[in-house]
Scaffold this motif. Structure first.
Motif, PDB file in Angstrom:
ATOM      1  N   GLY A 178       0.789  -1.226   0.000  1.00  0.00           N
ATOM      2  CA  GLY A 178       0.000   0.000   0.000  1.00  0.00           C
ATOM      3  C   GLY A 178       0.821   1.277   0.000  1.00  0.00           C
ATOM      4  N   ASP A 179       2.142   1.170   0.204  1.00  0.00           N
ATOM      5  CA  ASP A 179       2.994   2.356   0.211  1.00  0.00           C
ATOM      6  C   ASP A 179       3.370   2.762  -1.217  1.00  0.00           C
ATOM      7  OD1 ASP A 179       2.977   2.453   2.947  1.00  0.00           O
ATOM      8  OD2 ASP A 179       4.803   1.259   3.166  1.00  0.00           O
ATOM      9  N   ASN A 180       3.789   4.016  -1.379  1.00  0.00           N
ATOM     10  CA  ASN A 180       4.265   4.487  -2.675  1.00  0.00           C
ATOM     11  C   ASN A 180       5.690   4.010  -2.924  1.00  0.00           C
ATOM     12  OD1 ASN A 180       1.848   5.777  -2.843  1.00  0.00           O
ATOM     13  ND2 ASN A 180       2.653   7.851  -2.737  1.00  0.00           N
ATOM     14  N   LEU A 181       6.050   3.888  -4.201  1.00  0.00           N
ATOM     15  CA  LEU A 181       7.403   3.493  -4.598  1.00  0.00           C
ATOM     16  C   LEU A 181       8.161   4.744  -5.034  1.00  0.00           C
ATOM     17  CD1 LEU A 181       9.597   1.417  -5.339  1.00  0.00           C
ATOM     18  CD2 LEU A 181       8.491   1.176  -7.571  1.00  0.00           C
ATOM     19  N   ARG A 182       9.321   4.997  -4.389  1.00  0.00           N
ATOM     20  CA  ARG A 182      10.106   6.186  -4.729  1.00  0.00           C
ATOM     21  C   ARG A 182      10.878   5.979  -6.037  1.00  0.00           C
ATOM     22  NH1 ARG A 182      11.393   5.308   0.831  1.00  0.00           N
ATOM     23  NH2 ARG A 182      10.354   6.781   2.204  1.00  0.00           N
ATOM     24  N   CYS A 183      10.792   6.978  -6.918  1.00  0.00           N
ATOM     25  CA  CYS A 183      11.600   6.999  -8.139  1.00  0.00           C
ATOM     26  C   CYS A 183      12.695   8.033  -7.917  1.00  0.00           C
ATOM     27  CB  CYS A 183      10.745   7.362  -9.357  1.00  0.00           C
ATOM     28  SG  CYS A 183      11.675   7.341 -10.910  1.00  0.00           S
ATOM     29  N   ARG A 184      13.981   7.608  -8.017  1.00  0.00           N
ATOM     30  CA  ARG A 184      15.108   8.450  -7.656  1.00  0.00           C
ATOM     31  C   ARG A 184      15.961   8.825  -8.873  1.00  0.00           C
ATOM     32  NH1 ARG A 184      16.024   8.308  -2.132  1.00  0.00           N
ATOM     33  NH2 ARG A 184      14.865   6.737  -0.938  1.00  0.00           N
ATOM     34  N   THR A 185      16.753   9.869  -8.721  1.00  0.00           N
ATOM     35  CA  THR A 185      17.653  10.296  -9.796  1.00  0.00           C
ATOM     36  C   THR A 185      18.806   9.318  -9.973  1.00  0.00           C
ATOM     37  OG1 THR A 185      18.868  11.663  -8.197  1.00  0.00           O
ATOM     38  CG2 THR A 185      17.134  12.742  -9.489  1.00  0.00           C
ATOM     39  N   ALA A 186      19.126   8.538  -8.949  1.00  0.00           N
ATOM     40  CA  ALA A 186      20.182   7.521  -9.004  1.00  0.00           C
ATOM     41  C   ALA A 186      19.807   6.411  -8.026  1.00  0.00           C
ATOM     42  CB  ALA A 186      21.536   8.123  -8.632  1.00  0.00           C
ATOM     43  N   PRO A 187      20.315   5.176  -8.249  1.00  0.00           N
ATOM     44  CA  PRO A 187      19.974   4.081  -7.345  1.00  0.00           C
ATOM     45  C   PRO A 187      20.379   4.372  -5.901  1.00  0.00           C
ATOM     46  CG  PRO A 187      20.961   3.223  -9.365  1.00  0.00           C
ATOM     47  CD  PRO A 187      21.134   4.709  -9.393  1.00  0.00           C
ATOM     48  N   VAL A 188      19.652   3.789  -4.973  1.00  0.00           N
ATOM     49  CA  VAL A 188      19.914   3.780  -3.521  1.00  0.00           C
ATOM     50  C   VAL A 188      19.697   5.133  -2.858  1.00  0.00           C
ATOM     51  CG1 VAL A 188      21.498   3.135  -1.660  1.00  0.00           C
ATOM     52  CG2 VAL A 188      21.537   1.875  -3.821  1.00  0.00           C
ATOM     53  N   ASP A 189      20.573   6.124  -3.118  1.00  0.00           N
ATOM     54  CA  ASP A 189      20.490   7.371  -2.362  1.00  0.00           C
ATOM     55  C   ASP A 189      20.303   8.603  -3.240  1.00  0.00           C
ATOM     56  OD1 ASP A 189      22.949   7.313  -3.552  1.00  0.00           O
ATOM     57  OD2 ASP A 189      24.121   7.703  -1.745  1.00  0.00           O
ATOM     58  N   GLY A 190      19.822   8.434  -4.475  1.00  0.00           N
ATOM     59  CA  GLY A 190      19.525   9.577  -5.328  1.00  0.00           C
ATOM     60  C   GLY A 190      18.330  10.360  -4.803  1.00  0.00           C
ATOM     61  N   SER A 191      18.209  11.613  -5.213  1.00  0.00           N
ATOM     62  CA  SER A 191      17.073  12.439  -4.801  1.00  0.00           C
ATOM     63  C   SER A 191      15.769  11.850  -5.331  1.00  0.00           C
ATOM     64  CB  SER A 191      17.236  13.873  -5.327  1.00  0.00           C
ATOM     65  OG  SER A 191      18.426  14.451  -4.827  1.00  0.00           O
ATOM     66  N   VAL A 192      14.707  11.976  -4.541  1.00  0.00           N
ATOM     67  CA  VAL A 192      13.397  11.449  -4.937  1.00  0.00           C
ATOM     68  C   VAL A 192      12.766  12.380  -5.966  1.00  0.00           C
ATOM     69  CG1 VAL A 192      11.090  10.813  -4.153  1.00  0.00           C
ATOM     70  CG2 VAL A 192      13.076  10.314  -2.713  1.00  0.00           C
ATOM     71  N   ILE A 193      12.478  11.839  -7.165  1.00  0.00           N
ATOM     72  CA  ILE A 193      11.828  12.620  -8.222  1.00  0.00           C
ATOM     73  C   ILE A 193      10.331  12.672  -7.979  1.00  0.00           C
ATOM     74  CG2 ILE A 193      11.376  12.752 -10.703  1.00  0.00           C
ATOM     75  CD1 ILE A 193      13.992  11.174 -11.130  1.00  0.00           C
ATOM     76  N   VAL A 194       9.731  11.511  -7.729  1.00  0.00           N
ATOM     77  CA  VAL A 194       8.289  11.394  -7.512  1.00  0.00           C
ATOM     78  C   VAL A 194       8.025  10.063  -6.822  1.00  0.00           C
ATOM     79  CG1 VAL A 194       7.758  10.235  -9.707  1.00  0.00           C
ATOM     80  CG2 VAL A 194       6.041  11.698  -8.659  1.00  0.00           C
ATOM     81  N   SER A 195       6.884   9.949  -6.165  1.00  0.00           N
ATOM     82  CA  SER A 195       6.466   8.690  -5.549  1.00  0.00           C
ATOM     83  C   SER A 195       5.348   8.089  -6.381  1.00  0.00           C
ATOM     84  CB  SER A 195       5.994   8.919  -4.110  1.00  0.00           C
ATOM     85  OG  SER A 195       7.074   9.282  -3.285  1.00  0.00           O
ATOM     86  N   LEU A 196       5.462   6.820  -6.719  1.00  0.00           N
ATOM     87  CA  LEU A 196       4.509   6.153  -7.601  1.00  0.00           C
ATOM     88  C   LEU A 196       3.524   5.331  -6.776  1.00  0.00           C
ATOM     89  CD1 LEU A 196       7.123   4.909 -10.227  1.00  0.00           C
ATOM     90  CD2 LEU A 196       5.675   6.928 -10.393  1.00  0.00           C
ATOM     91  N   GLU A 197       2.226   5.534  -7.024  1.00  0.00           N
ATOM     92  CA  GLU A 197       1.179   4.802  -6.319  1.00  0.00           C
ATOM     93  C   GLU A 197       1.191   3.330  -6.722  1.00  0.00           C
ATOM     94  OE1 GLU A 197      -1.139   5.802  -4.182  1.00  0.00           O
ATOM     95  OE2 GLU A 197      -0.787   7.962  -4.135  1.00  0.00           O
ATOM     96  N   PRO A 198       0.745   2.418  -5.829  1.00  0.00           N
ATOM     97  CA  PRO A 198       0.600   1.006  -6.214  1.00  0.00           C
ATOM     98  C   PRO A 198      -0.305   0.879  -7.442  1.00  0.00           C
ATOM     99  CG  PRO A 198       0.360   1.269  -3.844  1.00  0.00           C
ATOM    100  CD  PRO A 198       0.412   2.649  -4.413  1.00  0.00           C
TER     101      PRO A 198
END
Length: 444
Positions: A178-198
């Motif tokens: 039920g949580d959102n999936l973070r889409c990042r500028t780089a793997p692991v510790d990149g800045s969060v671009i947007v959160s994707l709904e299930p």
């Protein structure tokens, strides 16, 4: 069209006719005749209507295409003309739209237009499968595994369906509880671009590598954890060969980075965490300076967070996000160290006016939930979140804590009691003494 991003209305008649539907920018419109007084006669929502000519750019002469249809209707070649028209309004291949212009908010997918029950939501940049053309300002789509509708105002439909482009694959957000999936500028510790709904669909740009998929999100290139993306169809040509050796890595290395915010600007008061924004039930409170785990970006002035072991929301007005992230250090431990070995009060608020939840014994171990602020430390007591004066908490067990020390405290307490009794007796003698020049009254 040159509508500056707005939809173009199709009316029953020019100027003031009833609005039949609206066309998003870039939509191809069937013109049924020549322009008249600045309006084109068009087909919209399967009926005749009118649209302002200033917002329609012709890519061919409509009358030249329409006029020859009548004479060819009596001949055999009419069939290809009809087929071409049907293809233009009802694509035989799967078409997708991209969620845009939401101001960072998610797009609701409903069982019916306007007020239908909400099936799920799509994050900005998500790809949505279309089931047909726009009607009355709503697109029929597929969402959460079933048929639904989304507002055409927030969906940009490209001319080329994504599934017809060789080498392009899409993935669906799954297994997030039920949580959102973070889409990042780089793997692991990149800045969060947007959160994707299930249930959101994202374009996959290449094969998985070290447990991360390269994708398109929020209109730019990003990366998502492969653990939470189910890729449908045929993956890119090199994906299978690359994915096989990294399977153990994907299992062993989940996303270890969590984004936090700090409670600020509360004037010393605690920040409420609610089950829903504005008026949702209060789950717990955070004291000034407490670190709060974020689940996604701010929306309508509220941050989605984790509190009391579940999902909640806090007012963005009182949360400062530094833009970075840090690993969750987990709770720390402290010990009650009070003068005279008395019990320490654990309160509901970081103030002497807070209600007492329970009392904690001298030397007892307590779980510290965050940083101390204004002389109070956030702790767990009585199976809930509470506050204890920082003066009563030590990082080490108090000296002499144990049975012997307890016996010593008992002896000292007895000595104190005897001393107090002697003091009171002496006071009584003094108070009852006969003052000079006065005679003790005779009792009768």
């Amino acid at each position: 069209m040159t509508t500056s991003g707005l939809n173009l209305r199709c009316r029953t008649e020019p100027v003031s006719g009833t609005v039949i539907t609206s066309f998003p920018p870039g939509t191809r419109v069937e013109i049924t005749g020549p322009v008249s007084n600045g309006w084109y006669p068009v087909r919209c929502a399967s009926q005749d209507g009118w649209a302002a000519a200033e917002f329609i750019a012709l890519d061919s002469t409509p009358t030249a295409t329409v006029t020859p249809v009548t004479p060819t209707a009596t001949t055999t070649p009419v069939t290809p003309t009809v087929t071409a028209t049907a293809t233009a309004t009802t694509p035989s291949t799967t078409t997708f739209g991209t969620v845009t212009n939401t101001g960072g908010a998610t797009l609701r997918c409903r069982v019916a237009p306007v007020s239908g029950e909400i099936l799920t939501t799509f994050a900005p940049g998500a790809q949505v499968e279309l089931r047909g053309p726009v009607s009355n300002g709503w697109y029929p789509v597929r969402c959460a595994g079933q048929d639904g509708f989304v507002s055409a105002q927030y969906l940009t439909v490209s001319g080329t369906p994504p599934t017809t482009t060789p080498g392009i694959t899409f993935g669906t957000v799954t297994n997030t509880d039920g949580d959102n999936l973070r889409c990042r500028t780089a793997p692991v510790d990149g800045s969060v671009i947007v959160s994707l709904e299930p249930g959101s669909r994202v374009e996959v740009r290449g094969p998985v590598a070290s447990g991360w998929y390269p994708v398109r999100c929020g209109g730019q290139n990003g990366f998502v954890s492969a653990q939470y993306l189910t890729v449908s169809g045929t993956p890119p040509p090199t994906a299978t060969a690359t994915a096989t050796p990294v399977t153990p890595t994907a299992t062993v290395t989940p996303d270890p980075v969590t984004t936090f915010g700090t409670v600020t600007n509360t004037g010393g008061a605690a920040l409420r965490c609610r089950v829903a924004p504005v008026s949702g039930e209060i789950l717990t409170t955070f004291g000034p300076g407490a670190r709060v785990e974020l689940r996604g970006p701010v929306s309508n002035g509220w941050y989605p967070v984790r509190c009391a072991g579940q999902n909640g929301f806090v007012s963005a007005e009182y949360l400062t996000v530094d833009g970075g992230s840090e690993p969750d250090p987990g709770p720390t431990t402290g010990f009650i160290d009070t003068a005279g070995a008395v019990r320490a009060n654990c309160r509901t608020q970081p103030s002497l006016s807070g209600a007492i939840i329970t009392t904690v014994a001298f030397g007892a171990e307590v779980t510290i939930r965050g940083n101390a602020s204004a002389g109070w430390t956030p702790v767990r007591c009585g199976n809930q979140d509470g506050w204890i004066s920082s003066q009563l908490i030590s990082s080490q067990p108090p000296t002499g804590f144990g049975p012997v020390a307890q016996m010593d405290r008992t002896v000292r307490a007895a000595n104190v009691t005897r001393a107090r009794r002697r003091s009171r007796a002496a006071a009584l003698v003094t108070n009852n003494a006969v003052r000079p020049g006065k005679q003790r009254p005779t009792l009768r």
